[in-house]
Design a protein around this motif. Structure first.
Motif, PDB file in Angstrom:
ATOM      1  N   ASP A 102       6.141   9.562 -41.425  1.00 27.97           N
ATOM      2  CA  ASP A 102       6.769   8.373 -40.939  1.00 27.97           C
ATOM      3  C   ASP A 102       7.920   8.606 -40.061  1.00 27.97           C
ATOM      4  OD1 ASP A 102       8.262   9.528 -43.000  1.00 27.97           O
ATOM      5  OD2 ASP A 102       9.057   7.750 -43.989  1.00 27.97           O
ATOM      6  N   VAL A 103       7.944   9.683 -39.468  1.00 22.18           N
ATOM      7  CA  VAL A 103       9.212   9.998 -38.447  1.00 22.18           C
ATOM      8  C   VAL A 103       8.632   9.734 -37.043  1.00 22.18           C
ATOM      9  CG1 VAL A 103      10.045  11.930 -39.890  1.00 22.18           C
ATOM     10  CG2 VAL A 103       8.387  12.331 -38.281  1.00 22.18           C
ATOM     11  N   ASP A 104       9.660   9.348 -36.258  1.00 20.91           N
ATOM     12  CA  ASP A 104       9.549   9.307 -34.779  1.00 20.91           C
ATOM     13  C   ASP A 104       8.986  10.463 -34.129  1.00 20.91           C
ATOM     14  OD1 ASP A 104       9.666   8.589 -32.062  1.00 20.91           O
ATOM     15  OD2 ASP A 104      11.400   8.095 -32.119  1.00 20.91           O
ATOM     16  N   PRO A 105       7.541  10.377 -33.619  1.00 26.23           N
ATOM     17  CA  PRO A 105       7.062  11.192 -33.072  1.00 26.23           C
ATOM     18  C   PRO A 105       7.751  11.823 -31.774  1.00 26.23           C
ATOM     19  CG  PRO A 105       5.408   9.465 -32.781  1.00 26.23           C
ATOM     20  CD  PRO A 105       6.848   8.967 -33.620  1.00 26.23           C
ATOM     21  N   SER A 106       8.553  10.933 -31.225  1.00 25.52           N
ATOM     22  CA  SER A 106       9.164  11.640 -29.843  1.00 25.52           C
ATOM     23  C   SER A 106      10.427  12.157 -30.334  1.00 25.52           C
ATOM     24  CB  SER A 106       9.407  10.227 -29.048  1.00 25.52           C
ATOM     25  OG  SER A 106      10.380   9.425 -29.457  1.00 25.52           O
ATOM     26  N   GLN A 107      10.997  11.744 -31.384  1.00 29.12           N
ATOM     27  CA  GLN A 107      12.503  12.513 -31.856  1.00 29.12           C
ATOM     28  C   GLN A 107      12.289  12.466 -33.508  1.00 29.12           C
ATOM     29  OE1 GLN A 107      14.242  14.633 -31.613  1.00 29.12           O
ATOM     30  NE2 GLN A 107      15.941  13.867 -30.324  1.00 29.12           N
ATOM     31  N   PRO A 108      11.553  13.365 -34.075  1.00 27.34           N
ATOM     32  CA  PRO A 108      11.609  13.449 -35.583  1.00 27.34           C
ATOM     33  C   PRO A 108      12.930  13.569 -36.110  1.00 27.34           C
ATOM     34  CG  PRO A 108      10.731  15.459 -34.508  1.00 27.34           C
ATOM     35  CD  PRO A 108      10.796  14.607 -33.536  1.00 27.34           C
ATOM     36  N   ILE A 109      13.868  14.424 -35.543  1.00 29.92           N
ATOM     37  CA  ILE A 109      15.083  14.537 -35.981  1.00 29.92           C
ATOM     38  C   ILE A 109      16.169  13.865 -35.327  1.00 29.92           C
ATOM     39  CG2 ILE A 109      16.850  16.569 -36.835  1.00 29.92           C
ATOM     40  CD1 ILE A 109      14.499  18.136 -37.236  1.00 29.92           C
ATOM     41  N   PRO A 110      16.655  12.963 -35.637  1.00 22.84           N
ATOM     42  CA  PRO A 110      17.549  12.228 -34.911  1.00 22.84           C
ATOM     43  C   PRO A 110      18.969  12.934 -34.650  1.00 22.84           C
ATOM     44  CG  PRO A 110      17.664  11.253 -37.064  1.00 22.84           C
ATOM     45  CD  PRO A 110      16.783  12.188 -37.230  1.00 22.84           C
ATOM     46  N   PRO A 111      19.744  12.399 -33.545  1.00 18.77           N
ATOM     47  CA  PRO A 111      21.063  13.165 -33.184  1.00 18.77           C
ATOM     48  C   PRO A 111      22.027  12.801 -34.289  1.00 18.77           C
ATOM     49  CG  PRO A 111      20.794  11.134 -31.847  1.00 18.77           C
ATOM     50  CD  PRO A 111      19.622  11.210 -32.666  1.00 18.77           C
ATOM     51  N   LEU A 112      22.027  13.787 -35.377  1.00 14.36           N
ATOM     52  CA  LEU A 112      23.013  13.573 -36.630  1.00 14.36           C
ATOM     53  C   LEU A 112      24.294  14.616 -36.152  1.00 14.36           C
ATOM     54  CD1 LEU A 112      20.389  14.268 -39.645  1.00 14.36           C
ATOM     55  CD2 LEU A 112      22.086  12.176 -39.117  1.00 14.36           C
ATOM     56  N   THR A 113      24.132  15.586 -35.468  1.00 11.28           N
ATOM     57  CA  THR A 113      25.478  16.522 -35.280  1.00 11.28           C
ATOM     58  C   THR A 113      25.611  17.035 -33.757  1.00 11.28           C
ATOM     59  OG1 THR A 113      24.399  18.638 -35.555  1.00 11.28           O
ATOM     60  CG2 THR A 113      25.191  17.651 -37.520  1.00 11.28           C
ATOM     61  N   PRO A 114      26.734  17.212 -33.041  1.00  8.73           N
ATOM     62  CA  PRO A 114      26.660  17.400 -31.709  1.00  8.73           C
ATOM     63  C   PRO A 114      26.120  18.906 -31.672  1.00  8.73           C
ATOM     64  CG  PRO A 114      28.917  17.774 -32.620  1.00  8.73           C
ATOM     65  CD  PRO A 114      27.796  17.032 -33.802  1.00  8.73           C
ATOM     66  N   TYR A 115      25.914  19.768 -32.434  1.00  9.98           N
ATOM     67  CA  TYR A 115      25.372  21.113 -32.427  1.00  9.98           C
ATOM     68  C   TYR A 115      23.859  21.054 -32.148  1.00  9.98           C
ATOM     69  CZ  TYR A 115      30.052  21.332 -34.129  1.00  9.98           C
ATOM     70  OH  TYR A 115      31.492  21.508 -34.245  1.00  9.98           O
ATOM     71  N   PHE A 116      23.111  20.029 -32.837  1.00  6.50           N
ATOM     72  CA  PHE A 116      21.950  19.793 -32.640  1.00  6.50           C
ATOM     73  C   PHE A 116      21.399  19.575 -31.389  1.00  6.50           C
ATOM     74  CE2 PHE A 116      18.054  17.082 -32.946  1.00  6.50           C
ATOM     75  CZ  PHE A 116      17.066  18.149 -33.204  1.00  6.50           C
ATOM     76  N   VAL A 117      22.166  18.617 -30.725  1.00  4.51           N
ATOM     77  CA  VAL A 117      22.088  18.060 -29.323  1.00  4.51           C
ATOM     78  C   VAL A 117      22.443  19.264 -28.241  1.00  4.51           C
ATOM     79  CG1 VAL A 117      22.974  16.539 -27.470  1.00  4.51           C
ATOM     80  CG2 VAL A 117      22.632  15.853 -29.970  1.00  4.51           C
ATOM     81  N   MET A 118      23.438  20.090 -28.787  1.00  2.00           N
ATOM     82  CA  MET A 118      23.767  21.032 -27.537  1.00  2.00           C
ATOM     83  C   MET A 118      22.839  22.192 -27.549  1.00  2.00           C
ATOM     84  SD  MET A 118      27.979  21.030 -28.842  1.00  2.00           S
ATOM     85  CE  MET A 118      28.075  22.652 -28.437  1.00  2.00           C
ATOM     86  N   ARG A 119      22.330  22.440 -28.612  1.00  2.00           N
ATOM     87  CA  ARG A 119      21.274  23.685 -28.795  1.00  2.00           C
ATOM     88  C   ARG A 119      19.828  23.198 -28.405  1.00  2.00           C
ATOM     89  NH1 ARG A 119      23.687  28.491 -28.509  1.00  2.00           N
ATOM     90  NH2 ARG A 119      25.350  28.904 -29.978  1.00  2.00           N
TER      91      ARG A 119
END
Length: 210
Positions: A106-123
């Motif tokens: 049931d996750v979004d297949p284009s972005q299964p982990i949403p942008p929760l933290t800046p570090y995830f986006v940065m890396r």
């Protein structure tokens, strides 16, 4: 770094991943781009017990030229290198939390982990799509990974695990580690409607840190 230094660093980083449970047994593989080709972890090898002298060496066309036989998933790495000129290394793991997310229907297949933290986006970046399931080692996976990697630095293989690229070997390993932590955080908060970073905040991070 020269090739010998790169071999040593690959083994050290792989051992660190293994020691902290990011891979078990002979799961996972790592590669790095060289001026004249690529280094890759050998088939059926443990990331915790690699020998720098026995790493597989491939030429610029991904033909095996030295060292032990490479991982059966050479095509997975080739898909990233050919899709992304900025990819200097590729890390594929079966890390528990990210693999768990790859199994969720049931996750979004284009972005299964949403942008929760800046570090995830940065890396990891703005997008990390899910590639449909293929059996491990199936070369039919290559075009699907290639298509997904053209605008994503990392993908999740459905029911299998993450594949992450980086400009350098260290960057790729750090991104794989950050992805696992982001997956853990997502599984902890997904039932609680967490506050996400806004599109403007994501844009700001990418403009600032690349």
């Amino acid at each position: 770094m020269d090739e010998q230094e790169t071999r040593q660093l690959l083994c050290e980083l792989a051992a660190s991943l293994f020691a902290r449970g990011f891979s078990v047994g002979s799961a996972g593989n790592i590669s790095v781009r060289l001026p004249d080709g690529y280094l890759m972890t050998p088939t059926n090898s443990s990331l915790g017990r690699l020998d720098p002298k026995r790493l597989s060496k491939l030429d610029a066309d991904f033909r095996h030229v030295d060292g032990d036989k490479p991982s059966k998933e050479v095509f997975m790495h080739r898909a990233f290198y050919q899709a992304r000129t900025d990819a200097g290394a590729v890390v594929h793991l079966h890390s528990t939390q990210a693999t768990a997310v790859s199994c969720l229907p049931d996750v979004d297949p284009s972005q299964p982990i949403p942008p929760l933290t800046p570090y995830f986006v940065m890396r990891v970046g703005r997008r990390m799509p899910v590639v449909p399931y293929y059996r491990p080692g199936d070369p039919a996976m290559e075009p699907a990974i290639h298509a997904a990697a053209r605008d994503a630095r990392a993908v999740l293989l459905a029911n299998h695990g993450p594949v992450v690229s980086g400009k350098t070997l260290t960057d790729a390993v750090y991104a794989a580690e950050e992805l696992e932590e982001a997956a853990k955080l997502f599984l902890m908060v997904r039932a609680h409607a967490p506050r996400l970073l806004t599109a403007a905040q994501v844009d700001d991070l990418l403009a600032t840190f690349g």
